[in-house]
Design a protein around this motif. Sequence first.
Motif, PDB file in Angstrom:
ATOM      1  N   SER A 195      45.089   9.089  15.031  1.00 51.62           N
ATOM      2  CA  SER A 195      44.187   9.906  14.236  1.00 51.62           C
ATOM      3  C   SER A 195      43.767  11.183  14.963  1.00 51.62           C
ATOM      4  N   PHE A 196      44.102  11.277  16.252  1.00 49.59           N
ATOM      5  CA  PHE A 196      43.766  12.481  16.993  1.00 49.59           C
ATOM      6  C   PHE A 196      44.553  13.641  16.411  1.00 49.59           C
ATOM      7  N   SER A 197      43.881  14.686  16.023  1.00 48.84           N
ATOM      8  CA  SER A 197      44.483  15.697  15.148  1.00 48.84           C
ATOM      9  C   SER A 197      45.372  16.721  15.839  1.00 48.84           C
ATOM     10  N   THR A 198      45.468  16.693  17.141  1.00 52.07           N
ATOM     11  CA  THR A 198      46.279  17.697  17.806  1.00 52.07           C
ATOM     12  C   THR A 198      47.532  17.087  18.420  1.00 52.07           C
ATOM     13  N   ASN A 199      48.590  17.854  18.429  1.00 51.86           N
ATOM     14  CA  ASN A 199      49.818  17.437  19.108  1.00 51.86           C
ATOM     15  C   ASN A 199      49.823  17.932  20.544  1.00 51.86           C
ATOM     16  N   GLU A 200      48.820  18.688  20.893  1.00 51.62           N
ATOM     17  CA  GLU A 200      48.707  19.261  22.225  1.00 51.62           C
ATOM     18  C   GLU A 200      48.462  18.164  23.253  1.00 51.62           C
ATOM     19  N   VAL A 201      49.158  18.216  24.345  1.00 49.66           N
ATOM     20  CA  VAL A 201      48.938  17.259  25.426  1.00 49.66           C
ATOM     21  C   VAL A 201      47.984  17.905  26.431  1.00 49.66           C
ATOM     22  N   ALA A 202      46.907  17.207  26.716  1.00 51.51           N
ATOM     23  CA  ALA A 202      45.916  17.727  27.656  1.00 51.51           C
ATOM     24  C   ALA A 202      46.516  17.821  29.047  1.00 51.51           C
ATOM     25  N   VAL A 203      46.001  18.760  29.809  1.00 48.91           N
ATOM     26  CA  VAL A 203      46.508  18.975  31.154  1.00 48.91           C
ATOM     27  C   VAL A 203      45.529  18.450  32.197  1.00 48.91           C
ATOM     28  N   THR A 204      44.287  18.800  32.055  1.00 50.38           N
ATOM     29  CA  THR A 204      43.316  18.428  33.078  1.00 50.38           C
ATOM     30  C   THR A 204      42.750  17.041  32.816  1.00 50.38           C
ATOM     31  N   ASP A 205      42.229  16.424  33.873  1.00 52.11           N
ATOM     32  CA  ASP A 205      41.591  15.122  33.724  1.00 52.11           C
ATOM     33  C   ASP A 205      40.432  15.197  32.735  1.00 52.11           C
ATOM     34  N   ALA A 206      39.666  16.268  32.796  1.00 51.13           N
ATOM     35  CA  ALA A 206      38.523  16.427  31.894  1.00 51.13           C
ATOM     36  C   ALA A 206      38.982  16.481  30.433  1.00 51.13           C
ATOM     37  N   GLU A 207      40.072  17.184  30.157  1.00 48.23           N
ATOM     38  CA  GLU A 207      40.594  17.256  28.794  1.00 48.23           C
ATOM     39  C   GLU A 207      41.079  15.888  28.322  1.00 48.23           C
ATOM     40  N   VAL A 208      41.765  15.183  29.202  1.00 48.96           N
ATOM     41  CA  VAL A 208      42.256  13.855  28.861  1.00 48.96           C
ATOM     42  C   VAL A 208      41.082  12.925  28.574  1.00 48.96           C
ATOM     43  N   GLU A 209      40.086  12.930  29.434  1.00 49.47           N
ATOM     44  CA  GLU A 209      38.932  12.061  29.233  1.00 49.47           C
ATOM     45  C   GLU A 209      38.214  12.386  27.924  1.00 49.47           C
ATOM     46  N   GLN A 210      38.133  13.660  27.575  1.00 43.75           N
ATOM     47  CA  GLN A 210      37.508  14.062  26.313  1.00 43.75           C
ATOM     48  C   GLN A 210      38.303  13.506  25.127  1.00 43.75           C
ATOM     49  N   GLN A 211      39.618  13.592  25.194  1.00 46.13           N
ATOM     50  CA  GLN A 211      40.452  13.049  24.126  1.00 46.13           C
ATOM     51  C   GLN A 211      40.332  11.525  24.052  1.00 46.13           C
ATOM     52  N   LEU A 212      40.294  10.866  25.201  1.00 49.26           N
ATOM     53  CA  LEU A 212      40.146   9.413  25.222  1.00 49.26           C
ATOM     54  C   LEU A 212      38.797   8.987  24.641  1.00 49.26           C
ATOM     55  N   GLU A 213      37.753   9.728  24.937  1.00 53.43           N
ATOM     56  CA  GLU A 213      36.424   9.432  24.362  1.00 53.43           C
ATOM     57  C   GLU A 213      36.470   9.543  22.842  1.00 53.43           C
ATOM     58  N   PHE A 214      37.176  10.546  22.334  1.00 52.47           N
ATOM     59  CA  PHE A 214      37.318  10.706  20.887  1.00 52.47           C
ATOM     60  C   PHE A 214      38.031   9.495  20.290  1.00 52.47           C
ATOM     61  N   VAL A 215      39.129   9.099  20.907  1.00 50.73           N
ATOM     62  CA  VAL A 215      39.884   7.937  20.433  1.00 50.73           C
ATOM     63  C   VAL A 215      39.002   6.687  20.465  1.00 50.73           C
ATOM     64  N   ALA A 216      38.255   6.512  21.549  1.00 49.87           N
ATOM     65  CA  ALA A 216      37.383   5.342  21.681  1.00 49.87           C
ATOM     66  C   ALA A 216      36.313   5.326  20.592  1.00 49.87           C
ATOM     67  N   GLN A 217      35.717   6.471  20.321  1.00 49.54           N
ATOM     68  CA  GLN A 217      34.690   6.540  19.274  1.00 49.54           C
ATOM     69  C   GLN A 217      35.272   6.163  17.919  1.00 49.54           C
ATOM     70  N   GLU A 218      36.458   6.657  17.625  1.00 50.38           N
ATOM     71  CA  GLU A 218      37.117   6.325  16.358  1.00 50.38           C
ATOM     72  C   GLU A 218      37.402   4.827  16.263  1.00 50.38           C
ATOM     73  N   LEU A 219      37.901   4.267  17.338  1.00 46.91           N
ATOM     74  CA  LEU A 219      38.264   2.858  17.341  1.00 46.91           C
ATOM     75  C   LEU A 219      37.034   1.959  17.275  1.00 46.91           C
ATOM     76  N   ARG A 220      35.969   2.330  17.968  1.00 51.56           N
ATOM     77  CA  ARG A 220      34.745   1.507  17.975  1.00 51.56           C
ATOM     78  C   ARG A 220      34.178   1.316  16.572  1.00 51.56           C
ATOM     79  N   GLN A 221      34.391   2.282  15.702  1.00 48.61           N
ATOM     80  CA  GLN A 221      33.898   2.171  14.325  1.00 48.61           C
ATOM     81  C   GLN A 221      34.623   1.071  13.556  1.00 48.61           C
ATOM     82  N   LYS A 222      35.800   0.674  14.021  1.00 48.09           N
ATOM     83  CA  LYS A 222      36.614  -0.324  13.335  1.00 48.09           C
ATOM     84  C   LYS A 222      36.531  -1.708  13.991  1.00 48.09           C
TER      85      LYS A 222
END
Length: 130
Positions: free
Chosen positions: A14-41
């Motif tokens: 469900s993550f809307s971008t095809n962009e692959v994050a480069v930095t650890d901070a970007e990756v962690e931000q994307q993972l937090e988004f995924v986690a928030q989406e999944l926690r709702q289910k």
Amino acid sequence: MRRIEAFFTMAALSFSTNEVAVTDAEVEQQLEFVAQELRQKLPLGNAGGLIVSVVVGPGRRFTYVVASHLLAQNWTVVQKSHHREVKRSLYCSDPDMKFFRDRRVTVVFSVFDEDGTWIDDAATAPSDCR
């Protein structure tokens, strides 16, 4: 178990971008988004187990906390080895797991029995793929 595995990656898809994050901070931000989406289910599951939580971090790590209907004392060394190999195979070959592989994220399936006793961790990183 395949049905649960589809849910494991649903949030990643469900993550809307095809962009692959480069930095650890970007990756962690994307993972937090995924986690928030999944926690709702959550909880999600079938006869084999129930995903009760997801945890992001530390770093490039994403953990699914799974409650198993089997008691910890019933898991043999062979079953644990099989569990790890099944999860490694899922991580390395499932197209939905590409989200994690592309971002060099280690995915962990941490299994506990119904009494809360830890059974096993199946941790897979991109370097584990053959």
